[in-house]
Design a protein around this motif. Sequence first.
Motif, PDB file in Angstrom:
ATOM      1  N   UNK A 100     -17.501  54.353  25.354  1.00 55.80           N
ATOM      2  CA  UNK A 100     -18.689  54.371  24.508  1.00 55.80           C
ATOM      3  C   UNK A 100     -18.801  52.979  23.911  1.00 55.80           C
ATOM      4  N   UNK A 101     -19.786  52.215  24.375  1.00 53.34           N
ATOM      5  CA  UNK A 101     -19.911  50.813  23.977  1.00 53.34           C
ATOM      6  C   UNK A 101     -21.184  50.605  23.155  1.00 53.34           C
ATOM      7  N   UNK A 102     -21.058  50.514  21.838  1.00 50.61           N
ATOM      8  CA  UNK A 102     -22.240  50.285  20.995  1.00 50.61           C
ATOM      9  C   UNK A 102     -22.869  48.916  21.256  1.00 50.61           C
ATOM     10  N   UNK A 103     -24.180  48.851  20.991  1.00 51.02           N
ATOM     11  CA  UNK A 103     -24.874  47.561  20.977  1.00 51.02           C
ATOM     12  C   UNK A 103     -24.995  47.127  19.527  1.00 51.02           C
ATOM     13  N   UNK A 104     -24.281  46.069  19.199  1.00 51.77           N
ATOM     14  CA  UNK A 104     -24.220  45.625  17.800  1.00 51.77           C
ATOM     15  C   UNK A 104     -23.751  44.185  17.769  1.00 51.77           C
ATOM     16  N   UNK A 105     -24.415  43.371  16.958  1.00 50.09           N
ATOM     17  CA  UNK A 105     -24.045  41.950  16.881  1.00 50.09           C
ATOM     18  C   UNK A 105     -23.109  41.668  15.723  1.00 50.09           C
ATOM     19  N   UNK A 106     -23.301  42.349  14.606  1.00 51.42           N
ATOM     20  CA  UNK A 106     -22.524  42.060  13.401  1.00 51.42           C
ATOM     21  C   UNK A 106     -21.118  42.647  13.493  1.00 51.42           C
ATOM     22  N   UNK A 107     -20.214  42.048  12.716  1.00 55.78           N
ATOM     23  CA  UNK A 107     -18.867  42.580  12.544  1.00 55.78           C
ATOM     24  C   UNK A 107     -18.797  43.289  11.197  1.00 55.78           C
ATOM     25  N   UNK A 108     -17.858  44.265  11.025  1.00 55.49           N
ATOM     26  CA  UNK A 108     -16.879  44.717  12.024  1.00 55.49           C
ATOM     27  C   UNK A 108     -17.538  45.468  13.184  1.00 55.49           C
ATOM     28  N   UNK A 109     -16.879  45.440  14.331  1.00 54.15           N
ATOM     29  CA  UNK A 109     -17.373  46.112  15.527  1.00 54.15           C
ATOM     30  C   UNK A 109     -16.395  47.194  15.963  1.00 54.15           C
ATOM     31  N   UNK A 129     -11.300  49.101  16.835  1.00 59.28           N
ATOM     32  CA  UNK A 129     -12.089  48.342  15.855  1.00 59.28           C
ATOM     33  C   UNK A 129     -11.627  46.888  15.810  1.00 59.28           C
ATOM     34  N   UNK A 130     -12.586  45.998  15.496  1.00 60.94           N
ATOM     35  CA  UNK A 130     -12.296  44.585  15.291  1.00 60.94           C
ATOM     36  C   UNK A 130     -13.006  44.138  14.018  1.00 60.94           C
ATOM     37  N   UNK A 131     -12.268  43.681  13.001  1.00 60.98           N
ATOM     38  CA  UNK A 131     -12.895  43.292  11.735  1.00 60.98           C
ATOM     39  C   UNK A 131     -13.746  42.038  11.837  1.00 60.98           C
ATOM     40  N   UNK A 132     -13.375  41.112  12.725  1.00 59.87           N
ATOM     41  CA  UNK A 132     -14.103  39.845  12.820  1.00 59.87           C
ATOM     42  C   UNK A 132     -13.941  39.263  14.212  1.00 59.87           C
ATOM     43  N   UNK A 133     -14.696  38.210  14.490  1.00 59.50           N
ATOM     44  CA  UNK A 133     -14.643  37.571  15.806  1.00 59.50           C
ATOM     45  C   UNK A 133     -13.279  36.963  16.089  1.00 59.50           C
ATOM     46  N   UNK A 134     -12.498  36.708  15.055  1.00 63.45           N
ATOM     47  CA  UNK A 134     -11.179  36.089  15.229  1.00 63.45           C
ATOM     48  C   UNK A 134     -10.049  37.108  15.313  1.00 63.45           C
ATOM     49  N   UNK A 135     -10.359  38.374  15.120  1.00 57.08           N
ATOM     50  CA  UNK A 135      -9.316  39.405  15.124  1.00 57.08           C
ATOM     51  C   UNK A 135      -9.509  40.342  16.311  1.00 57.08           C
ATOM     52  N   UNK A 136      -8.421  40.681  17.008  1.00 54.52           N
ATOM     53  CA  UNK A 136      -8.542  41.503  18.214  1.00 54.52           C
ATOM     54  C   UNK A 136      -8.870  42.960  17.899  1.00 54.52           C
ATOM     55  N   UNK A 137      -9.346  43.660  18.901  1.00 49.61           N
ATOM     56  CA  UNK A 137      -9.562  45.102  18.774  1.00 49.61           C
ATOM     57  C   UNK A 137      -8.216  45.818  18.730  1.00 49.61           C
ATOM     58  N   UNK A 138      -8.123  46.783  17.825  1.00 53.50           N
ATOM     59  CA  UNK A 138      -6.921  47.601  17.709  1.00 53.50           C
ATOM     60  C   UNK A 138      -7.309  49.077  17.701  1.00 53.50           C
ATOM     61  N   UNK A 139      -6.367  49.923  18.058  1.00 53.52           N
ATOM     62  CA  UNK A 139      -6.605  51.370  18.036  1.00 53.52           C
ATOM     63  C   UNK A 139      -6.632  51.824  16.585  1.00 53.52           C
ATOM     64  N   UNK A 140      -7.756  52.382  16.177  1.00 51.88           N
ATOM     65  CA  UNK A 140      -7.971  52.766  14.778  1.00 51.88           C
ATOM     66  C   UNK A 140      -7.817  54.268  14.565  1.00 51.88           C
ATOM     67  N   UNK A 141      -8.094  55.061  15.584  1.00 54.52           N
ATOM     68  CA  UNK A 141      -7.987  56.522  15.488  1.00 54.52           C
ATOM     69  C   UNK A 141      -7.997  57.110  16.886  1.00 54.52           C
ATOM     70  N   UNK A 142      -7.396  58.313  17.027  1.00 61.25           N
ATOM     71  CA  UNK A 142      -7.353  58.960  18.345  1.00 61.25           C
ATOM     72  C   UNK A 142      -7.568  60.474  18.237  1.00 61.25           C
ATOM     73  N   UNK A 143      -8.610  60.938  17.550  1.00 57.43           N
ATOM     74  CA  UNK A 143      -8.794  62.390  17.400  1.00 57.43           C
ATOM     75  C   UNK A 143      -9.034  63.098  18.731  1.00 57.43           C
ATOM     76  N   UNK A 144      -8.445  64.270  18.876  1.00 57.04           N
ATOM     77  CA  UNK A 144      -8.592  65.072  20.095  1.00 57.04           C
ATOM     78  C   UNK A 144      -9.683  66.122  19.928  1.00 57.04           C
ATOM     79  N   UNK A 145     -10.346  66.447  21.039  1.00 52.82           N
ATOM     80  CA  UNK A 145     -11.413  67.441  20.995  1.00 52.82           C
ATOM     81  C   UNK A 145     -10.868  68.803  20.589  1.00 52.82           C
ATOM     82  N   UNK A 146     -11.633  69.515  19.797  1.00 54.15           N
ATOM     83  CA  UNK A 146     -11.267  70.849  19.348  1.00 54.15           C
ATOM     84  C   UNK A 146     -11.521  71.873  20.455  1.00 54.15           C
ATOM     85  N   UNK A 147     -10.901  73.031  20.384  1.00 47.35           N
ATOM     86  CA  UNK A 147     -11.089  74.053  21.424  1.00 47.35           C
ATOM     87  C   UNK A 147     -12.556  74.387  21.641  1.00 47.35           C
TER      88      UNK A 147
END
Length: 320
Positions: A100-109, A129-147
């Motif tokens: 799922x790739x949002x279209x967005x120019x501003x940070x955070x992304x 998530x990436x807070x700024x152009x100088x910071x890499x994307x990191x895993x912020x959450x991993x919720x699993x689908x409910x039954x």
Amino acid sequence: MALSVGLLAGCAQLPAVTAPAGSDREPLVVQPVQANRIVEAAGTVLAAAADPATVDLTALATRVSGPELDLRTAAHTIAVAGATPPPSGGADEFSALTSILPRQEAFPRWFATVTDAGADQSPSLVVFRSPSAREPYTVWATPSLLPGASLPTLAAPAGGVAAVAAGETTNLPLSPQAAAEHYADVLTHGGDSRYAPEFADDAYRGEVANAARTESAALDAAGGSFTQERSVLPDGVLGVRTRDGGALVVAAFSWSTTSAGPADGRSGTLEPALAALAGTKDALSATVVHREVVVLRLPPGQGQALALAAESGPVSVTVR
């Protein structure tokens, strides 16, 4: 004298990928090829961190942040103490099925991937998530689908999806921010919440209510008390448009529960996992702070919102 909430396991359906429908006015936060590289790098670190007792927290922090890092750090503390970390409902498989790739120019992304089902039989939404152009994307959450839950149809990764601001209400029953705040109130107060009619029933909400009811009844019978409160984490609401004009919302909460025995009573014994976080097994009262991440579907126009995925676990315990 503790509240433990685990997610129910169950099969879930994945969304069909349809033709691109993104606006060309804003760029993709990352190109599909870039997203694949980010996901692969994170997956390598997370695979190495599969055993919470031996995880390298320094290495983990290079690819994980936010609620996910809080939950995994707490799981490490619990495991090192010899206890078993409670199930969080987070991802246990990181093979991406689609993005799922949002279209967005501003940070955070941010962007997300839908992963294959692992041992828990449930696909997960892995949020980067990436807070700024100088910071890499990191895993912020991993919720699993409910039954029984299924994600709404979104555009193909190459086309991208429109980002929805936290306060936006266009063609939605309520804004993503309001949806997060109202659902937090429903989780805390159940059917007594004035916002309860805004949300359809879901497995996570039901299990949280049952656990709170059981804990409260037990403490009331002993002359004690049980209280809880929730708040949306700062910058903790994310949203994108779905193909039908609704929205998919990711919301992160801080949830605290306080279990107290009678004022003149003896100390109670904490569950092993909570004792590991508290640093002691005995307490007259215990306040457990959890991190929760929930994925909500907002329908186009009017109608009830629905929780589709969730992740939750204790991250700290203070005692008296």
